[in-house]
Design an enzyme around this catalytic site. Structure first.
Site, PDB file in Angstrom:
ATOM      1  N   GLU A 145     -24.971   2.616 -15.143  1.00  0.00           N
ATOM      2  CA  GLU A 145     -23.470   2.020 -15.232  1.00  0.00           C
ATOM      3  C   GLU A 145     -22.874   3.131 -16.116  1.00  0.00           C
ATOM      4  O   GLU A 145     -23.021   3.674 -17.119  1.00  0.00           O
ATOM      5  CB  GLU A 145     -23.539   0.520 -15.897  1.00  0.00           C
ATOM      6  CG  GLU A 145     -22.113   0.047 -16.056  1.00  0.00           C
ATOM      7  CD  GLU A 145     -22.119  -1.454 -16.376  1.00  0.00           C
ATOM      8  OE1 GLU A 145     -22.615  -2.038 -15.706  1.00  0.00           O
ATOM      9  OE2 GLU A 145     -21.993  -1.526 -17.708  1.00  0.00           O
TER      10      GLU A 145
ATOM     11  N   GLU B  82     -26.293  -7.434 -23.147  1.00  0.00           N
ATOM     12  CA  GLU B  82     -27.032  -6.423 -23.363  1.00  0.00           C
ATOM     13  C   GLU B  82     -28.027  -6.978 -24.073  1.00  0.00           C
ATOM     14  O   GLU B  82     -28.284  -8.278 -24.883  1.00  0.00           O
ATOM     15  CB  GLU B  82     -26.502  -5.184 -24.144  1.00  0.00           C
ATOM     16  CG  GLU B  82     -25.675  -4.543 -23.336  1.00  0.00           C
ATOM     17  CD  GLU B  82     -24.917  -3.377 -24.353  1.00  0.00           C
ATOM     18  OE1 GLU B  82     -24.189  -2.726 -23.550  1.00  0.00           O
ATOM     19  OE2 GLU B  82     -25.091  -3.512 -25.558  1.00  0.00           O
TER      20      GLU B  82
END
Length: 745
Positions: A678, A459
């Site tokens: 997601e 991330e």
């Protein structure tokens, strides 16, 4: 004899209050010699205790005020998302009332003047009555409107709640409805409150013959508002059970009931539960399933070929569009720099090719598995760790001087400290090797996209929530820049390094150099330090001087530091993505954005700040990042929380995943970026499944925006029979838009 002037009465001095009273009491308790007097000295302890109680009450008042502001924010978000009201970013109740008035057909000038075009003379008195409504009644009407339009966005005029909004609100207990009858002529297009849909028009004659009691007698004896039907952005409402037939109704009013409607005028509830769950004909959203992390072992070999083939066969039977494969830097380039081993991935991709499924690969430059729950450990390459033993500054450093090996510090993105290469050059060489090795798969179109890992867990964020360092939800995390006078402590979590030398200043010198340069350019060299009052990993915002209400985060220094901290994150993304586009030209690039939703309802948004997102209540921290991503034409992937956070956890952490999701998705869409989703690893119930689908392709979005694809991941392989969603096959078909009906029980 001259009259003596009367003495003027002296004004009574104001009695000091609050802190002034405390100061006066403290002054009175001190004798001229500077020592406390007898009785005053005895009351010093009680005075101090009272001050502490007042401080606690002041803090509780702030928390209550933040909670009220959070409720208002979610109401405004619901109006924007579900009612399509064009409210400004910092809307207040005046904007809401103006929007409702315009929705009802009124004209509202910028100075607040409200009127109707060419009003009928008979309606003038009703305009006066409308403008004299109490604020309480207007807020009640606003809530009912939100409830109706959220649950029945396309046509909610047939639902009993809508009847309540268009009729019950104007009962004779509030107004004399005999004066309002012309405005309730719903067949008239110029009526003050026209129904959105004309499927079931009500006539004025039918309204005359109605009664409050008749209508309420037609309802169910038990009235509930199901929390599962409430919009995600509103707090759940619980209504007590009661028998409406046993209530007394002192007056009547012409609202619609079954008795006052003709047969062809009965309103049908066209948005039943089955229709709410009907995604037939909606946009096609491809679904990718993420393969388990251990599919490739640390020697870059396929761990279980038969199991992989069986799992791929199961995915193919579910009509999955493709799979997600993590390509680990710590496995492929493990032992020697620029010595890449791709054999295991070649074998895996050949299996996927047999089933004719698309592949999305993840360039995983982060560490995986150093937690208690992880059963697989994938570290950074060994040669990187060897360099780290000699030069620990290649890793991020927290406020106590501890290093984390989750990801390389982006302070070395342009520093030649990795055997003569910079950080971005190491990433580029890895990506170029992959592109060259699997050129045939790119030519066939089998590899459809590449996700670039830009931080911990892949991330785009700082490693501020490291469980190895003791972080636990809902801690605010720590900045990865050390304060000026920090002390180096032994790192008990990292066995690879020996931190036995205490009381030695130690920090990431590369990021520190960048901070020192920025502070010097600003003209304040003493600002070249991290905050020393930002707490620790598991602190709460109100426990720190930096993140508390009116804390240092909003001071001149705080704004400077947070801007620099976020800019360093954006510069890292810009540097890596520039080379990624060079390595994977004409291939879709994906970047994963974290969902830091805890402490979102507070003014500082502390957890987002430590992660590198300068997003307090008075600042939009996602727009600048999305501008950088837009420059590289990337697709933004965001985590969707289908499972609702329990109310206790919400209150404890001031969490708002729905509010964060709304801000991130709309900010990306408004800048023309493609968005993907997601799920988390948590298992979902039926409600959570539908919430994810509704987030992926909101049916009431006027611009018909939707996810470009969705990634489904779960802790264990599909072949083990552990399916988190109640029916994965149904979920995929809903995403594809080719199924009707409710979920299979």
């Amino acid at each position: 004899m001259e009259s003596q002037p009367q003495p003027q009465p002296q004004p009574q001095p104001r009695r000091p209050r609050g802190f002034a009273a405390t100061a006066a009491a403290a002054a009175a308790s001190v004798s001229p010699t500077g020592t406390p007097s007898g009785s005053a000295g005895a009351s010093t302890a009680s005075s101090g205790k009272g001050k502490r109680e007042r401080e606690k009450e002041k803090e509780r008042t702030k928390l209550r005020e933040r909670h009220r502001r959070a409720i208002t924010s979610r109401m405004l978000a619901g109006l924007r998302q579900y009612g399509n009201f064009p409210l400004p970013a910092r809307a207040d109740m005046n904007d809401v009332l103006a929007a409702l008035a315009r929705e009802a057909g009124w004209t509202v000038e910028p100075d607040g003047t409200t009127y109707r075009h060419s009003p009928h003379p008979q309606h003038q008195q009703h305009l006066v009555r409308f403008l004299s409504l109490t604020t309480k009644s207007l807020f009640f009407s606003l809530y009912l409107y939100i409830l109706c339009s959220s649950q029945y966005p396309d046509n909610f005029s047939g639902h009993p709640y809508c009847k309540c909004f268009t009729g019950c609100y104007f009962m004779s207990t509030v107004l004399d409805l005999s004066l309002w009858q012309p405005c309730f002529d719903i067949d008239n297009a110029q009526g003050a409150f026209s129904v959105r849909s004309g499927e079931s028009p009500l006539s004025a004659t039918s309204l005359k013959n109605c009664s409050v009691k008749a209508t309420l007698d037609c309802q169910q004896p038990v009235v509930r508002i199901d929390d599962s039907l409430s919009p995600a952005s509103l707090d759940s409402v619980v209504m007590a059970e009661r028998d409406t037939r046993s209530e007394k109704y002192p007056s009547t009013s012409p609202i619609n009931s079954v008795e006052c409607l003709e047969a062809d005028q009965l309103i049908q509830d066209v948005h039943s539960t089955e229709h709410d769950n009907d995604f037939t004909g909606t946009q096609y959203v491809p679904v990718y399933v993420k393969l388990s992390t251990g599919v490739i072992n640390n020697f870059c070999q396929l761990a279980d070929p038969d199991g992989v083939r069986q799992e791929l066969s199961h995915m193919n039977s579910l009509n999955v569009d493709g799979v997600i494969v993590d390509c680990w830097w710590g496995i492929v380039e493990c032992w020697n720099p620029q010595k890449y081993v791709w054999s295991g991935y070649r074998e895996l991709f050949n299996y996927i090719r047999e089933f004719k499924m698309k592949i999305q690969v993840v360039m995983a430059f982060h560490e995986y598995g150093r937690t208690d729950s992880a059963d697989v450990l994938i570290s950074l390459p060994n040669w990187i760790l060897e360099i780290g033993k000699e030069n620990q500054d290649i890793f991020f450093t927290d406020r106590e001087g501890r290093r984390t090996t989750e990801f390389l510090s982006w302070g070395i993105d342009k520093e030649r400290v990795l055997n003569g290469r910079t950080g971005v050059e190491v990433y580029f060489d890895f990506m170029r090797s992959f592109r060259t090795e699997f050129d045939d798969l790119f030519a066939e179109g089998l590899i459809s996209a590449v996700e670039i890992g830009l931080g911990p867990s892949g991330e785009l964020r700082y490693p501020s929530f490291s469980e190895r360092m003791g972080w636990r939800y809902p801690g605010i995390g720590e900045f990865q820049v050390q304060p000026e006078n920090a002390v180096k402590l032994p790192d008990l979590n990292n066995v690879r390094f020996n931190y036995n030398q205490a009381n030695i200043k130690c920090y990431d010198k590369y990021l520190q150099q960048h901070l020192r340069k920025a502070a010097k350019l600003r003209g304040h060299s003493f600002w070249a330090r991290g905050p020393d009052n930002a707490g620790h990993y598991n602190s709460r915002p109100h426990e720190t001087g930096f993140f508390c209400e009116r804390g240092d985060y909003d001071s001149y220094y705080g704004r400077f530091f947070l801007h620099w901290y976020a800019q360093a994150l954006m510069d890292h993304a810009d540097n890596v993505l520039s080379l990624a586009n060079l390595a994977f030209e004409e291939t879709k690039i994906i970047v994963k954005i974290p969902a830091v939703y805890w402490w979102y309802k507070t003014s500082s948004h502390a957890a987002e700040l430590t992660a590198g997102y300068y997003n307090p209540t008075n600042q939009d921290g996602y727009s600048p990042i999305f501008e950088v991503l837009k420059k590289h034409s990337v697709t933004v992937k965001f985590v969707c929380y289908g499972l609702q956070i329990c109310s206790y956890e919400n209150d404890e952490a001031f969490a708002d995943p729905e509010g964060l999701s709304w801000q991130v998705l709309n900010s990306a869409w408004d800048r023309g970026l493609k968005v993907a989703g997601e799920n988390t690893l948590s298992c979902y119930d039926r409600e959570g499944c539908l919430r994810i689908i509704e987030t992926a392709k909101p049916r009431n979005d006027p611009d018909h925006r939707h996810f470009s694809f969705f990634v489904y991941q779960q802790p264990s392989p599909l072949v083990q029979g552990v399916i988190c969603l109640p029916d994965l096959d149904y979920f995929i078909k809903c995403m594809h838009g080719d199924i009707t009906g409710d979920l299979v029980p």
